[in-house]
Design a protein around this motif. Structure first.
Motif, mmCIF file in Angstrom:
data_model
loop_
_atom_site.group_PDB
_atom_site.id
_atom_site.type_symbol
_atom_site.label_atom_id
_atom_site.label_comp_id
_atom_site.label_asym_id
_atom_site.label_seq_id
_atom_site.Cartn_x
_atom_site.Cartn_y
_atom_site.Cartn_z
ATOM 1 N N GLU B 206 -10.039 12.595 -3.236
ATOM 2 C CA GLU B 206 -10.340 11.174 -3.416
ATOM 3 C C GLU B 206 -9.112 10.334 -3.112
ATOM 4 O O GLU B 206 -7.993 10.754 -3.327
ATOM 5 C CB GLU B 206 -10.745 10.922 -4.871
ATOM 6 C CG GLU B 206 -12.227 10.980 -5.113
ATOM 7 C CD GLU B 206 -12.539 10.729 -6.579
ATOM 8 O OE1 GLU B 206 -11.977 9.778 -7.141
ATOM 9 O OE2 GLU B 206 -13.332 11.501 -7.128
ATOM 10 N N ARG B 207 -9.384 9.093 -2.626
ATOM 11 C CA ARG B 207 -8.280 8.176 -2.404
ATOM 12 C C ARG B 207 -8.663 6.857 -3.046
ATOM 13 O O ARG B 207 -9.841 6.514 -3.122
ATOM 14 C CB ARG B 207 -8.038 7.946 -0.905
ATOM 15 C CG ARG B 207 -7.578 9.182 -0.165
ATOM 16 C CD ARG B 207 -6.142 9.561 -0.528
ATOM 17 N NE ARG B 207 -5.740 10.770 0.180
ATOM 18 C CZ ARG B 207 -5.926 11.992 -0.311
ATOM 19 N NH1 ARG B 207 -6.497 12.150 -1.475
ATOM 20 N NH2 ARG B 207 -5.541 13.041 0.373
ATOM 21 N N ILE B 208 -7.704 6.097 -3.498
ATOM 22 C CA ILE B 208 -7.998 4.775 -4.031
ATOM 23 C C ILE B 208 -8.278 3.867 -2.837
ATOM 24 O O ILE B 208 -7.456 3.780 -1.926
ATOM 25 C CB ILE B 208 -6.805 4.248 -4.834
ATOM 26 C CG1 ILE B 208 -6.528 5.191 -5.996
ATOM 27 C CG2 ILE B 208 -7.076 2.831 -5.325
ATOM 28 C CD1 ILE B 208 -5.292 4.871 -6.768
ATOM 29 N N VAL B 221 -0.618 1.400 -3.898
ATOM 30 C CA VAL B 221 -1.787 2.248 -3.677
ATOM 31 C C VAL B 221 -1.541 3.176 -2.499
ATOM 32 O O VAL B 221 -1.871 4.363 -2.546
ATOM 33 C CB VAL B 221 -3.041 1.376 -3.455
ATOM 34 C CG1 VAL B 221 -4.208 2.230 -3.003
ATOM 35 C CG2 VAL B 221 -3.395 0.649 -4.738
ATOM 36 N N THR B 222 -0.904 2.640 -1.440
ATOM 37 C CA THR B 222 -0.606 3.480 -0.282
ATOM 38 C C THR B 222 0.314 4.627 -0.686
ATOM 39 O O THR B 222 0.073 5.778 -0.329
ATOM 40 C CB THR B 222 0.070 2.644 0.820
ATOM 41 O OG1 THR B 222 -0.699 1.463 1.000
ATOM 42 C CG2 THR B 222 0.127 3.395 2.119
ATOM 43 N N ASN B 225 -1.646 7.058 -2.727
ATOM 44 C CA ASN B 225 -2.532 7.851 -1.867
ATOM 45 C C ASN B 225 -1.743 8.894 -1.094
ATOM 46 O O ASN B 225 -2.194 10.026 -0.922
ATOM 47 C CB ASN B 225 -3.293 6.945 -0.902
ATOM 48 C CG ASN B 225 -4.465 6.274 -1.591
ATOM 49 O OD1 ASN B 225 -4.869 6.683 -2.677
ATOM 50 N ND2 ASN B 225 -5.008 5.238 -0.970
ATOM 51 N N LEU B 228 -1.041 11.645 -3.309
ATOM 52 C CA LEU B 228 -2.247 12.462 -3.450
ATOM 53 C C LEU B 228 -2.401 13.393 -2.256
ATOM 54 O O LEU B 228 -2.735 14.569 -2.404
ATOM 55 C CB LEU B 228 -3.481 11.572 -3.559
ATOM 56 C CG LEU B 228 -3.728 10.936 -4.913
ATOM 57 C CD1 LEU B 228 -4.979 10.079 -4.855
ATOM 58 C CD2 LEU B 228 -3.888 12.010 -5.969
#
Lengths: 227, 463
Positions: B206-208, B221-222, B225, B228
């Motif tokens: 999953e990614r935001i 967020v980048t 991600n 992640l």
């Protein structure tokens, strides 16, 4: 030659004892560090084989206390952990060699013999003889039954190694390391080829074979009379 | 401020900002109004003084004054805050309407044009003095006009009082507003937190989503991600690694079990047992070596492979290795040739192993009777070692994957010796990487070449 094996894993310990006994050593076996220390301090051993991970005292602790008691018996460590720092720690504490599990028994045997030979080094021989094979180490010349054998430099080194350790099974890895300075498992059959070529020169024309294959383990130079 | 929530911080800052802006605005308004009122007063006084001068300029004597007085009174009457005093040049008061003032002496005969102000009995006054000249008598009379500006002062007092009350109310309201704004402004942050909280090893894919996130949070967020993705990559590699181990060890294990069981199903002669044990030994050795190799790769993946830094002449390494491998090459009628030289800083044992893997790999795939060429080139920026062998061209889609562990061009075929588990090139790559080098493979027109590139010994600082 009297050895002490300290290994808490019963199967490993039993097989080590059996193997070393059959190789001609007198072997005592203990299963804890405390017992190992007690034996090592009360009896005279030629070599200690210590597992690092043992209940009670670990191998390092045993070694530290043995050295503190002023005993400089050679010590070979066995461990399942292969960390550089482990190795460094063992050697700093005064261990003489180090084997990581899983190891080949032939490898262990070769190392044990190396350690036992250390210290009482035989006077440097310039010529060696086995059966009708004579080798001049200075002139780097080999003669069998009076007939000169032409060897390359590496072939001569290989023969010299086998001769110096006659009667011992030398694992391929040890041969690669000693003769070609290949200190890692190269998983090829170069050693087989080298032995085959040496055999062609040393053994093929003669009735009595000197170079023997210990299948799956290594090679050995031996003659019936020398036993 | 250290432990305050972001919302509280933002509300407070918002409040302070509002107070600061209102204060500046209030002070400026105050100043401007004062100035404006003064200008108005000055203008009024100027106008009236001019009219007064006009009226008085027609008088020749003090007696004439009586005649123009009604005119003067009319002028003053239009403005009930205004008072006038007419003085003779000897200082006697000729006229004072509507009140006699105790004007400070210095203003009485002040010939300067300009407004003056003074306070008396709780009243504020502004005044102006002018000399009236007739055609034959300069400075015949002195006229003083006084304006009662007490109202203005009251106005400012009221203004100030309301300003302070307004400021306090605004501060409270702005703090409250700030809280509301900050809370709603920070909502995306809470959403991001919510997504991050719900992450687990299963949901690493999953990614935001970036779209609804405001610009300021996009970088966060980048980065999140990207983190992640790295975690996911590591996780996938770990999973693959475990799967690989399980799969690759399964084959020799199954051999061992089957073979042993079959041998044990009936009584056999000694040779059969011996044969079984030898065969087992082979499989066990293979497994042992594979575990060693896997451990090496696992350590290198975790950055635990730290090569020594000694100066190594690659041509010496290559020559030594060729001395070792030529025995094998001779058997197959293959030539091994080394040309060039170049030194790098590195770990002798590891470089031995890396180059050895390339050579044994080349030997495995070279057509009999051909030549394997090891070329070492040394330039200012890099030292390269190329192992070239004539053999079947490798398809481009396989070239990159050659260095993956357990990768085989033909999955169904176990090339070379059974001990070739497909880890050699992976190990070579991790050794090269640990030396800050690069490795790649090219293959065309029946020539396959492995290129290793290292930084030259001088760049890392010679020992």
């Amino acid at each position: 030659m009297k050895l002490l094996v300290a290994e808490d894993e019963p199967k490993t310990g039993t097989y080590l004892q059996q193997g070393l006994t059959e190789a001609g050593f007198n072997v005592d076996r203990v299963m804890t560090g405390t017992d190992a220390l007690q034996h090592a301090l009360s009896e005279a051993y030629d070599l200690l084989i210590l597992d690092v991970m043992m209940p009670g005292l670990d191998g390092w602790e045993v070694l530290r206390m043995i050295r503190a008691a002023g005993k400089d018996v050679p010590v070979l460590f066995l461990t399942a952990r292969d960390g550089v720092e482990d190795r460094v720690k063992g050697l700093e504490l005064g261990a003489d060699d180090y084997l990581v599990k899983p190891f080949a028994f032939s490898e262990l045997l070769a190392r044990v013999r190396t350690l036992l030979r250390r210290g009482n080094s035989s006077p440097t021989q310039t010529t060696m003889k086995i059966a009708d094979l004579e080798v001049d180490l200075l002139k780097r010349r080999a003669v069998r039954s009076g007939k000169r054998i032409d060897l390359t430099a590496k072939e001569f080194s290989l023969l010299e190694l086998l001769l110096r350790r006659r009667g011992e099974v030398l694992p391929k890895s040890l041969i690669a390391s000693q003769v070609w300075d290949m200190n890692f498992d190269s998983d090829t059959n170069v050693i087989e080829v080298a032995i085959r070529r040496l055999r062609a020169k040393i053994d093929d024309d003669f009735e009595l074979k000197l170079i023997h294959t210990a299948r799956g383990m290594g090679y050995m130079l031996d003659a019936p009379e020398s036993e | 401020m250290k432990h305050l929530s972001l919302t509280a911080r933002m509300s407070l800052m918002f409040m302070f900002a509002v107070i600061a802006v209102l204060t500046v605005a209030g002070l400026s308004f105050n100043e401007l109004s004062r100035h404006h009122f003064m200008m108005l007063d000055q203008q009024t006084l100027d106008e009236k003084l001019e009219s007064t001068q006009q009226i008085l300029s027609n008088t020749r004597s003090h007696a004439d004054l009586e005649e123009v007085l009604p005119q003067l009174k009319a002028l003053l009457g239009a403005h009930h805050d205004l008072a006038a005093i007419i003085l003779a040049n000897d200082g006697t008061v000729l006229f004072a309407e509507p009140l006699p003032f105790n004007i400070p002496e210095k203003y009485r005969l002040n010939p300067d044009h300009g407004m003056w102000a003074w306070e008396e009995n709780g009243h504020m006054y502004r005044g102006m003095t002018a000399q009236v000249s007739t055609p034959d008598q300069p400075a015949f009379l002195t006229a003083l006009l006084i304006l009662d500006v007490t109202n203005h002062v009251h106005f400012f007092e009221t203004l100030q009082r309301w300003f302070w009350i307004g400021l306090v109310i605004s501060a409270l309201v702005s703090a409250a507003l700030g809280w509301v704004v900050a809370r709603s402004g920070l909502r995306p942050l809470r959403q991001v937190t919510h997504v991050a909280t719900s992450m687990s090893a299963r949901s690493l894919k999953e990614r935001i989503p970036l779209e609804p996130v405001p610009l300021e949070l996009q970088q966060l967020v980048t980065s999140f991600n990207a983190m992640l993705a790295r975690l996911d990559d590591a996780f996938v590699r770990l999973s693959n690694f475990s799967a690989d181990i399980a799969h690759e060890l399964r084959t020799p294990l199954s051999n061992l079990m089957t073979h042993t069981e079959v041998v044990l199903t009936q009584k056999r002669n000694l040779e059969a047992y011996e044969e079984n044990l030898y065969s087992n030994l082979d499989d066990l050795k293979r497994m042992s070596r594979m575990i060693d190799d896997m451990l090496f790769l696992a350590k290198s993946d975790n950055g635990l492979i730290i090569p020594e830094q000694s100066r190594i002449e690659l041509s010496e390494v290559a020559t030594k290795l060729i001395e070792y491998y030529h025995l094998l090459a001779d058997e197959q009628g293959i030539q091994l040739v080394v040309t060039g030289s170049g030194s790098v800083l590195g770990d002798k044992l590891m470089l031995d192993r890396a180059i050895s893997n390339l050579l044994s790999n080349a030997l495995r795939y070279t057509t009999a009777g051909k030549t394997i060429l090891v070329t070492i080139k040394s330039t200012a920026s890099a030292v390269t070692l190329i192992v070239e062998n004539p053999g079947e061209t490798i398809k481009p889609e396989h070239l990159d994957k050659l260095f993956d562990r357990f990768y085989r061009v033909d999955p169904a075929r176990r090339e070379g010796s059974p001990s070739n588990a497909g880890l050699g090139l992976a190990i070579t790559r991790s050794i090269v990487a640990a030396h800050n080098g690069k490795i790649w493979c090219t293959s065309s027109n029946g020539i396959t070449a492995f290129h290793m590139e290292f930084p030259p010994a001088t760049i890392l600082g010679a020992l």
